[in-house]
Design a protein around this motif. Structure first.
Motif, PDB file in Angstrom:
ATOM      1  N   VAL A 161       0.833  -1.203   0.000  1.00 28.60           N
ATOM      2  CA  VAL A 161       0.000   0.000   0.000  1.00 28.60           C
ATOM      3  C   VAL A 161       0.868   1.253   0.000  1.00 28.60           C
ATOM      4  O   VAL A 161       0.590   2.230  -0.718  1.00 28.60           O
ATOM      5  CB  VAL A 161      -0.958  -0.016   1.216  1.00 28.60           C
ATOM      6  N   ALA A 162       1.937   1.253   0.810  1.00 26.80           N
ATOM      7  CA  ALA A 162       2.855   2.401   0.815  1.00 26.80           C
ATOM      8  C   ALA A 162       3.506   2.575  -0.550  1.00 26.80           C
ATOM      9  O   ALA A 162       3.671   3.703  -1.049  1.00 26.80           O
ATOM     10  CB  ALA A 162       3.917   2.212   1.899  1.00 26.80           C
ATOM     11  N   TYR A 163       3.877   1.468  -1.177  1.00 24.56           N
ATOM     12  CA  TYR A 163       4.521   1.525  -2.495  1.00 24.56           C
ATOM     13  C   TYR A 163       3.569   2.099  -3.548  1.00 24.56           C
ATOM     14  O   TYR A 163       3.951   2.985  -4.328  1.00 24.56           O
ATOM     15  CB  TYR A 163       4.967   0.119  -2.891  1.00 24.56           C
ATOM     16  N   VAL A 164       2.332   1.626  -3.576  1.00 19.39           N
ATOM     17  CA  VAL A 164       1.359   2.119  -4.560  1.00 19.39           C
ATOM     18  C   VAL A 164       1.047   3.595  -4.305  1.00 19.39           C
ATOM     19  O   VAL A 164       0.913   4.384  -5.243  1.00 19.39           O
ATOM     20  CB  VAL A 164       0.078   1.269  -4.523  1.00 19.39           C
ATOM     21  N   THR A 165       0.930   3.992  -3.039  1.00 21.96           N
ATOM     22  CA  THR A 165       0.671   5.390  -2.711  1.00 21.96           C
ATOM     23  C   THR A 165       1.784   6.289  -3.241  1.00 21.96           C
ATOM     24  O   THR A 165       1.522   7.340  -3.850  1.00 21.96           O
ATOM     25  CB  THR A 165       0.534   5.561  -1.192  1.00 21.96           C
ATOM     26  N   CYS A 166       3.032   5.890  -3.016  1.00 25.18           N
ATOM     27  CA  CYS A 166       4.168   6.685  -3.508  1.00 25.18           C
ATOM     28  C   CYS A 166       4.224   6.673  -5.034  1.00 25.18           C
ATOM     29  O   CYS A 166       4.593   7.682  -5.652  1.00 25.18           O
ATOM     30  CB  CYS A 166       5.469   6.148  -2.920  1.00 25.18           C
ATOM     31  N   MET A 167       3.853   5.551  -5.651  1.00 28.12           N
ATOM     32  CA  MET A 167       3.835   5.488  -7.110  1.00 28.12           C
ATOM     33  C   MET A 167       2.810   6.467  -7.676  1.00 28.12           C
ATOM     34  O   MET A 167       3.090   7.190  -8.644  1.00 28.12           O
ATOM     35  CB  MET A 167       3.522   4.072  -7.572  1.00 28.12           C
ATOM     36  N   LEU A 168       1.618   6.514  -7.086  1.00 25.22           N
ATOM     37  CA  LEU A 168       0.603   7.453  -7.554  1.00 25.22           C
ATOM     38  C   LEU A 168       1.053   8.900  -7.335  1.00 25.22           C
ATOM     39  O   LEU A 168       0.830   9.764  -8.191  1.00 25.22           O
ATOM     40  CB  LEU A 168      -0.719   7.192  -6.836  1.00 25.22           C
ATOM     41  N   GLY A 169       1.676   9.150  -6.182  1.00 28.23           N
ATOM     42  CA  GLY A 169       2.188  10.497  -5.939  1.00 28.23           C
ATOM     43  C   GLY A 169       3.268  10.889  -6.925  1.00 28.23           C
ATOM     44  O   GLY A 169       3.297  12.026  -7.425  1.00 28.23           O
ATOM     45  N   PHE A 170       4.162   9.949  -7.255  1.00 36.68           N
ATOM     46  CA  PHE A 170       5.236  10.240  -8.197  1.00 36.68           C
ATOM     47  C   PHE A 170       4.683  10.519  -9.591  1.00 36.68           C
ATOM     48  O   PHE A 170       5.057  11.494 -10.247  1.00 36.68           O
ATOM     49  CB  PHE A 170       6.212   9.062  -8.236  1.00 36.68           C
ATOM     50  N   GLN A 171       3.778   9.670 -10.063  1.00 39.47           N
ATOM     51  CA  GLN A 171       3.224   9.863 -11.405  1.00 39.47           C
ATOM     52  C   GLN A 171       2.400  11.145 -11.476  1.00 39.47           C
ATOM     53  O   GLN A 171       2.425  11.848 -12.501  1.00 39.47           O
ATOM     54  CB  GLN A 171       2.367   8.661 -11.802  1.00 39.47           C
ATOM     55  N   THR A 172       1.688  11.460 -10.414  1.00 40.82           N
ATOM     56  CA  THR A 172       0.888  12.683 -10.408  1.00 40.82           C
ATOM     57  C   THR A 172       1.766  13.919 -10.511  1.00 40.82           C
ATOM     58  O   THR A 172       1.460  14.861 -11.252  1.00 40.82           O
ATOM     59  CB  THR A 172       0.034  12.739  -9.136  1.00 40.82           C
ATOM     60  N   SER A 173       2.884  13.925  -9.779  1.00 36.25           N
ATOM     61  CA  SER A 173       3.778  15.085  -9.814  1.00 36.25           C
ATOM     62  C   SER A 173       4.660  15.088 -11.053  1.00 36.25           C
ATOM     63  O   SER A 173       4.908  16.136 -11.651  1.00 36.25           O
ATOM     64  CB  SER A 173       4.647  15.105  -8.552  1.00 36.25           C
ATOM     65  N   PHE A 174       5.132  13.907 -11.481  1.00 41.94           N
ATOM     66  CA  PHE A 174       6.070  13.816 -12.602  1.00 41.94           C
ATOM     67  C   PHE A 174       5.397  14.219 -13.919  1.00 41.94           C
ATOM     68  O   PHE A 174       6.030  14.832 -14.781  1.00 41.94           O
ATOM     69  CB  PHE A 174       6.595  12.382 -12.699  1.00 41.94           C
ATOM     70  N   THR A 175       4.143  13.875 -14.103  1.00 44.73           N
ATOM     71  CA  THR A 175       3.438  14.210 -15.342  1.00 44.73           C
ATOM     72  C   THR A 175       2.846  15.616 -15.331  1.00 44.73           C
ATOM     73  O   THR A 175       2.292  16.049 -16.338  1.00 44.73           O
ATOM     74  CB  THR A 175       2.306  13.204 -15.598  1.00 44.73           C
ATOM     75  N   GLY A 176       2.940  16.331 -14.199  1.00 49.85           N
ATOM     76  CA  GLY A 176       2.391  17.680 -14.109  1.00 49.85           C
ATOM     77  C   GLY A 176       0.926  17.719 -13.752  1.00 49.85           C
ATOM     78  O   GLY A 176       0.359  18.806 -13.608  1.00 49.85           O
ATOM     79  N   LEU A 177       0.293  16.558 -13.580  1.00 53.26           N
ATOM     80  CA  LEU A 177      -1.129  16.532 -13.242  1.00 53.26           C
ATOM     81  C   LEU A 177      -1.380  17.110 -11.853  1.00 53.26           C
ATOM     82  O   LEU A 177      -2.387  17.780 -11.622  1.00 53.26           O
ATOM     83  CB  LEU A 177      -1.648  15.094 -13.317  1.00 53.26           C
ATOM     84  N   GLY A 178      -0.452  16.872 -10.931  1.00 47.94           N
ATOM     85  CA  GLY A 178      -0.624  17.384  -9.572  1.00 47.94           C
ATOM     86  C   GLY A 178      -0.620  18.898  -9.534  1.00 47.94           C
ATOM     87  O   GLY A 178      -1.467  19.520  -8.890  1.00 47.94           O
ATOM     88  N   GLY A 179       0.362  19.520 -10.237  1.00 46.33           N
ATOM     89  CA  GLY A 179       0.421  20.979 -10.246  1.00 46.33           C
ATOM     90  C   GLY A 179      -0.792  21.603 -10.904  1.00 46.33           C
ATOM     91  O   GLY A 179      -1.226  22.694 -10.513  1.00 46.33           O
ATOM     92  N   LEU A 180      -1.352  20.929 -11.887  1.00 45.33           N
ATOM     93  CA  LEU A 180      -2.512  21.468 -12.590  1.00 45.33           C
ATOM     94  C   LEU A 180      -3.799  21.270 -11.803  1.00 45.33           C
ATOM     95  O   LEU A 180      -4.644  22.178 -11.750  1.00 45.33           O
ATOM     96  CB  LEU A 180      -2.628  20.797 -13.962  1.00 45.33           C
ATOM     97  N   MET A 181      -3.956  20.097 -11.165  1.00 47.69           N
ATOM     98  CA  MET A 181      -5.233  19.741 -10.564  1.00 47.69           C
ATOM     99  C   MET A 181      -5.261  19.846  -9.035  1.00 47.69           C
ATOM    100  O   MET A 181      -6.276  20.251  -8.464  1.00 47.69           O
ATOM    101  CB  MET A 181      -5.612  18.306 -10.960  1.00 47.69           C
ATOM    102  N   PHE A 182      -4.193  19.454  -8.373  1.00 44.36           N
ATOM    103  CA  PHE A 182      -4.255  19.249  -6.927  1.00 44.36           C
ATOM    104  C   PHE A 182      -3.545  20.327  -6.108  1.00 44.36           C
ATOM    105  O   PHE A 182      -3.976  20.625  -5.005  1.00 44.36           O
ATOM    106  CB  PHE A 182      -3.688  17.868  -6.583  1.00 44.36           C
ATOM    107  N   TRP A 183      -2.450  20.864  -6.593  1.00 47.08           N
ATOM    108  CA  TRP A 183      -1.771  21.927  -5.838  1.00 47.08           C
ATOM    109  C   TRP A 183      -1.349  23.074  -6.777  1.00 47.08           C
ATOM    110  O   TRP A 183      -0.167  23.405  -6.866  1.00 47.08           O
ATOM    111  CB  TRP A 183      -0.583  21.361  -5.062  1.00 47.08           C
ATOM    112  N   PRO A 184      -2.302  23.702  -7.462  1.00 49.43           N
ATOM    113  CA  PRO A 184      -1.946  24.764  -8.415  1.00 49.43           C
ATOM    114  C   PRO A 184      -1.379  26.022  -7.770  1.00 49.43           C
ATOM    115  O   PRO A 184      -0.758  26.839  -8.455  1.00 49.43           O
ATOM    116  CB  PRO A 184      -3.283  25.055  -9.117  1.00 49.43           C
TER     117      PRO A 184
END
Length: 574
Positions: A203-226
């Motif tokens: 669960v920790a691994y999948v959580t970090c994977m989702l966090g990494f992909q969200t930030s690495f692809t720019g989706l996080g900056g656009l959607m979650f922490w603009p």
């Protein structure tokens, strides 16, 4: 579902190629400002010989300097809006586009993860700049990205292509995120279901994977922490290190290293802890050397995880070998972003989405492998629990379990003002059978007796072997006392009959003691479990002291102090 997701991601890549317009990196000239202090006026005054042609998309290690790109747009259709995309650069620190307007004044547009995405000229996953088709003059793009290399891969698109590219990428990234959250939920369900530490690491691994992909692809900056530029800048490195550390922790648990090598277990644990605390030192000593050390940690972690899985598999941990294969899609995809981070590859669709596709294959594979592992372990544990809670010879419920169920039955009977019953059955001629036919036949007679008593009892009732030749049966409420005599006679008759498992000449003789419970006119004893023990002792004493010719005894409900009063015989039959 995984196949559909992969097809969607592949479709996203082809859609990007088809709809993203013209790659213009080969039409660009560049100049590196080593100090990063040159102004636009100083750059405009540079001699043309200082500018070099960018023959192909590439990355530059500029330290704290700046990379200036000069691009002369072709004649653009004035009826359409045009945009310049810094391709794949979701983590560029700062990008500034300068363009001279028709009035001769220079305008600038800014983007990058040192700025809040909401303040970008055109908020998106990657820096996007609008071009004035009427200007006709060259544009300048200034890039800085300390301490990582900066990419110079640009693409010219119109408004329609930009909208299609944005919608499709968001749809497919949203699908990936939703799929990852579903897997994360299933992983947490397995944590609650099996209580296995390996699922916590997963669960920790999948959580970090989702966090990494969200930030690495720019989706996080656009959607979650603009509006959080600092976090937007730090998130890719933090989640990359945490992802790697969680992966090593996960491998440690799957490989059961503590069982095979304490030294290796401590080393892998320390390596995982380093990954979790590395971000503190990385951002404290931010430098190209720290960045290279970060990439080295990731590369060595891949080698370590593969080696540990293979080593544990050789030690007999079968699921470690399957985990090695489960990690393989991600390990094959890892070189693309790693080489980009090292400056050996430019930003591209492959460097940005290879790990995403690899993880889309890997995450459900690992969950399936862990599910099979947990199922096998749970089946073994269930067998052990059955052995601990059953009689080894007959497979009947053990005495402690019987006492607990008896106590529950008495409580329910008192609460509902109903009757339950306790029956004690003895194979009285067991010693005679052993003397004539041998110990094996005596044990077989006990097993047959246990089988017959279990068949006669209802599903809610409990049968247990309480002594070598005696069995106890808890008949749950509601149970009418008038049926006890018939039940006892049925037990006697079963013993007199023949069964295929025993010789036809072998006769089994049963003696039965019954008791209706509880006495609703009396107050319950202080402790339910000792009450059950006292009931069994009372019935055993009654059977020990009864006339051997009496085969059915019925005892009255116990008095307030059953140990002090002799059992009261109500009915008996020969």
């Amino acid at each position: 579902m995984v196949i559909l997701l992969l097809a969607a991601l592949s479709g996203a890549g082809w859609a990007q190629v088809a709809a993203s317009g013209k790659l213009i990196s080969t039409e660009i000239h560049y100049w590196i400002d080593p100090q990063g202090r040159a102004s636009l006026e100083e750059v405009l005054s540079l001699p043309s010989t200082d500018l070099q042609a960018l023959e192909k998309p590439r990355s530059f290690e500029i330290d704290r300097g700046a990379l200036w790109l000069r691009y002369q747009p072709p004649a653009l259709d004035h009826a359409r809006r045009w945009y310049l995309i810094l391709e794949g650069a979701a983590f560029t620190n700062r990008a500034t586009l300068y363009q001279r307007g028709t009035d001769g004044q220079w305008t600038e547009q800014q983007a990058g993860d040192h700025l809040a995405v909401s303040s970008w000229a055109h908020p998106d996953r990657t820096p996007v700049f609008s071009l004035d088709p009427h200007a006709g003059s060259a544009v300048w793009l200034r890039l800085e990205n300390y301490p990582a290399p900066v990419s110079a891969s640009l693409r010219l698109v119109d408004e329609q292509a930009l909208r299609a590219l944005r919608d499709e990428s968001l749809m497919y990234l949203g699908g990936y995120l939703g799929f990852g959250l579903l897997v994360l939920f299933l992983g947490w369900v397995h944590v609650r279901l099996y209580g296995d530490r390996v699922f916590i690491a997963y669960v920790a691994y999948v959580t970090c994977m989702l966090g990494f992909q969200t930030s690495f692809t720019g989706l996080g900056g656009l959607m979650f922490w603009p509006n959080l530029p600092r976090w937007n800048d730090m998130a890719p490195a933090i989640f990359m290190l945490w992802l790697t550390a969680a992966g090593i922790w996960f491998v440690r648990e799957v490989g059961a290293l503590s069982r095979h090598s304490r030294r290796l277990y401590r080393f892998v644990t320390a390596w995982s802890v380093v990954g979790f605390v590395f971000p503190l030192f990385y951002f404290l000593f931010l430098s190209p050397a720290a960045f290279k050390l970060l990439n080295l940690y990731g590369l060595l972690s891949v080698v370590l995880s593969m080696s540990v899985c293979f080593w544990a598999w050789r030690k007999g941990e079968v699921h470690a070998g399957w985990t090695f294969l489960g990690f393989l899609p991600l390990h094959l995809a890892y070189p693309f972003p790693a080489l980009r981070s090292a400056g050996l590859l430019p930003d591209s669709w492959a460097t940005q989405y290879a790990v995403l596709i690899g993880s889309a294959i890997e995450i459900p594979l690992l969950l399936f492998i862990l599910h099979r592992r947990a199922k096998e372990f749970n089946e073994n544990s269930a067998r052990m629990r059955v052995i601990n809670s059953t009689d080894p010879l007959t497979g009947l419920t053990s005495v402690p379990v019987l006492l607990l169920r008896l106590a529950d039955a008495i409580r329910r009977a008192r609460r509902n003002a109903q009757d339950c019953a306790l029956v004690l059955v003895e194979l009285s001629n067991h010693a005679e059978i052993v003397a004539k036919e041998g110990r094996e036949m005596g044990d077989r007679a006990l097993v047959v007796a246990a089988s017959q008593l279990s068949y006669m009892a209802r599903e809610m009732d409990t049968v247990s072997r309480v002594e070598n030749t005696r069995f106890a049966i808890v008949l749950e409420a509601p149970y009418r006392p008038a049926l006890l005599q018939a039940f006892a006679q049925h037990v006697i008759a079963k013993g007199l009959g023949t069964v295929p498992q025993l010789p036809s000449h072998l006769t089994r003789r049963f003696r039965v003691v019954t008791m209706t419970l509880p006495d609703l006119s009396m107050t319950a004893l202080a402790s339910p479990e000792p009450e059950g023990t006292q009931l069994l002792e009372q019935m055993n004493r009654a059977l020990d002291h009864a006339d051997p010719k009496k085969v059915v005894l019925h005892l009255a409900p116990p008095s307030a102090n059953p140990a002090a009063a002799p059992p009261q015989l109500v009915t008996d039959s020969a």
